[in-house]
Design an enzyme around this catalytic site. Structure first.
Site, PDB file in Angstrom:
ATOM      1  N   GLY A  72     -42.342  38.488  27.186  1.00  0.00           N
ATOM      2  CA  GLY A  72     -42.841  39.848  27.293  1.00  0.00           C
ATOM      3  C   GLY A  72     -43.415  40.317  25.971  1.00  0.00           C
ATOM      4  O   GLY A  72     -43.061  39.790  24.910  1.00  0.00           O
ATOM      5  N   GLN A 101     -46.075  46.227  19.572  1.00  0.00           N
ATOM      6  CA  GLN A 101     -45.776  45.015  18.797  1.00  0.00           C
ATOM      7  C   GLN A 101     -47.019  44.408  18.157  1.00  0.00           C
ATOM      8  O   GLN A 101     -46.910  43.609  17.234  1.00  0.00           O
ATOM      9  CB  GLN A 101     -45.100  43.958  19.693  1.00  0.00           C
ATOM     10  CG  GLN A 101     -43.709  44.361  20.132  1.00  0.00           C
ATOM     11  CD  GLN A 101     -43.084  43.269  20.975  1.00  0.00           C
ATOM     12  OE1 GLN A 101     -43.278  43.219  22.182  1.00  0.00           O
ATOM     13  NE2 GLN A 101     -42.346  42.374  20.342  1.00  0.00           N
ATOM     14  N   CYS A 147     -36.413  38.726  20.481  1.00  0.00           N
ATOM     15  CA  CYS A 147     -37.625  39.525  20.483  1.00  0.00           C
ATOM     16  C   CYS A 147     -38.619  38.903  19.515  1.00  0.00           C
ATOM     17  O   CYS A 147     -38.235  38.476  18.431  1.00  0.00           O
ATOM     18  CB  CYS A 147     -37.280  40.951  20.045  1.00  0.00           C
ATOM     19  SG  CYS A 147     -38.715  42.028  19.939  1.00  0.00           S
ATOM     20  N   LEU A 148     -39.886  38.857  19.924  1.00  0.00           N
ATOM     21  CA  LEU A 148     -40.906  38.267  19.041  1.00  0.00           C
ATOM     22  C   LEU A 148     -41.037  39.065  17.747  1.00  0.00           C
ATOM     23  O   LEU A 148     -41.474  38.534  16.735  1.00  0.00           O
ATOM     24  CB  LEU A 148     -42.259  38.213  19.757  1.00  0.00           C
ATOM     25  CG  LEU A 148     -42.317  37.285  20.986  1.00  0.00           C
ATOM     26  CD1 LEU A 148     -43.651  37.417  21.690  1.00  0.00           C
ATOM     27  CD2 LEU A 148     -42.054  35.838  20.579  1.00  0.00           C
ATOM     28  N   HIS A 188     -36.347  45.809  28.158  1.00  0.00           N
ATOM     29  CA  HIS A 188     -36.618  45.470  26.753  1.00  0.00           C
ATOM     30  C   HIS A 188     -38.013  45.966  26.342  1.00  0.00           C
ATOM     31  O   HIS A 188     -38.168  46.584  25.283  1.00  0.00           O
ATOM     32  CB  HIS A 188     -36.484  43.950  26.592  1.00  0.00           C
ATOM     33  CG  HIS A 188     -36.759  43.434  25.215  1.00  0.00           C
ATOM     34  ND1 HIS A 188     -35.802  42.820  24.442  1.00  0.00           N
ATOM     35  CD2 HIS A 188     -37.890  43.428  24.473  1.00  0.00           C
ATOM     36  CE1 HIS A 188     -36.334  42.473  23.276  1.00  0.00           C
ATOM     37  NE2 HIS A 188     -37.605  42.823  23.279  1.00  0.00           N
ATOM     38  N   GLU A 189     -39.026  45.705  27.197  1.00  0.00           N
ATOM     39  CA  GLU A 189     -40.401  46.079  26.836  1.00  0.00           C
ATOM     40  C   GLU A 189     -40.600  47.597  26.888  1.00  0.00           C
ATOM     41  O   GLU A 189     -41.299  48.159  26.054  1.00  0.00           O
ATOM     42  CB  GLU A 189     -41.421  45.375  27.747  1.00  0.00           C
ATOM     43  CG  GLU A 189     -41.382  43.845  27.700  1.00  0.00           C
ATOM     44  CD  GLU A 189     -41.343  43.259  26.294  1.00  0.00           C
ATOM     45  OE1 GLU A 189     -41.941  43.842  25.373  1.00  0.00           O
ATOM     46  OE2 GLU A 189     -40.691  42.219  26.112  1.00  0.00           O
ATOM     47  N   HIS A 249     -39.505  49.153  23.780  1.00  0.00           N
ATOM     48  CA  HIS A 249     -40.496  49.076  22.702  1.00  0.00           C
ATOM     49  C   HIS A 249     -41.420  50.289  22.722  1.00  0.00           C
ATOM     50  O   HIS A 249     -41.848  50.763  21.672  1.00  0.00           O
ATOM     51  CB  HIS A 249     -41.353  47.813  22.843  1.00  0.00           C
ATOM     52  CG  HIS A 249     -40.762  46.577  22.225  1.00  0.00           C
ATOM     53  ND1 HIS A 249     -40.495  46.475  20.874  1.00  0.00           N
ATOM     54  CD2 HIS A 249     -40.402  45.387  22.758  1.00  0.00           C
ATOM     55  CE1 HIS A 249     -39.998  45.255  20.617  1.00  0.00           C
ATOM     56  NE2 HIS A 249     -39.915  44.586  21.747  1.00  0.00           N
TER      57      HIS A 249
END
Ligand code: NI
Length: 166
Positions: A45, A50, A92-93, A134-135, A138
Site C-alpha cells: 500500500g 508518502q 511501512c515503506l 494503515h493507508e 497516513h
C-alpha cells in the site's frame, strides 16, 4: 514514474491530507505513479503523503506472490463500519527497518471514489482491512509507530536513531 518515498521523521508524514475535489488527468497520473512506486518498493500500500502530496488518495494491492495483481485505488477513502479486533505485525515503506504488532479492526467497510469518479464501497477483512486502516492513517498524518505502546515506541525511537533519524 517511480517517485521517492519520504521516510520518518519527514514532517510531511505528520500532516493531514486534503480531500480531492476534482478528478483531473494530473490526479490519474499521480495514482499511476503511486502504484508504480508501490510495486517497485515493493509494498502492499501507499498513500499520497508518502510521496509528498497532501491529497486523500491511496493505492493498495495485497495479492499474494504468484497471484494476479489486484490494484485498488481509493480517492477520499473513509471507514464507515468496523468490526472485531486483530493484533498483527505491520511495517511501512516510510519506516524502513522496523516492524511491530498494531491493534486494528478485523473488518472494515470503506467508502470512497474510484478514479472514474464513481462512488465505491469496499468490504475488507484480513490483510486488506489492515492495509486500508494503515493507508487511511497516513492521510491523517498518523504512522503505525504512533499507535504503539509508549514502551514499544521508545524502542522504535532508539532504533530510528541508530539508522540516522534525529
Ligand atoms: Ni505506511
Amino acid at each position: 514514474m517511480i517517485r521517492p518515498i519520504l521516510t520518518f521523521p519527514d514532517p510531511v508524514l505528520k500532516q493531514k491530507a486534503l480531500p480531492v475535489t476534482i478528478i483531473t488527468d494530473e490526479l490519474r497520473h499521480l495514482a499511476r505513479d503511486m502504484a508504480e512506486t508501490m510495486y517497485d518498493a515493493p509494498g502492499v500500500g501507499l498513500a499520497a503523503p508518502q510521496i509528498g502530496v497532501l491529497q486523500r488518495l491511496i493505492v493498495i494491492d495485497v495479492a499474494a506472490k504468484g497471484e494476479p495483481p489486484h490494484l485498488i485505488t481509493a480517492i477520499n477513502p473513509t471507514i464507515i463500519q468496523t468490526e472485531g479486533e486483530v493484533f498483527e505485525e505491520e511495517g511501512c515503506l516510510s519506516v524502513p527497518n522496523f516492524s511491530a504488532n498494531v491493534k486494528r479492526h478485523e473488518r472494515v467497510v470503506v467508502k470512497g471514489l474510484s478514479l472514474d469518479g464513481q462512488e465505491r464501497v469496499w468490504q475488507a477483512d484480513g490483510l486488506l482491512a489492515i492495509a486500508f486502516q494503515h493507508e487511511i492513517d497516513h492521510l491523517e498524518g498518523t504512522l503505525f509507530v504512533d499507535r504503539l505502546s509508549p514502551l514499544k515506541r521508545e524502542l522504535f525511537l532508539k532504533k530510528a536513531k541508530k539508522w540516522g533519524a534525529p
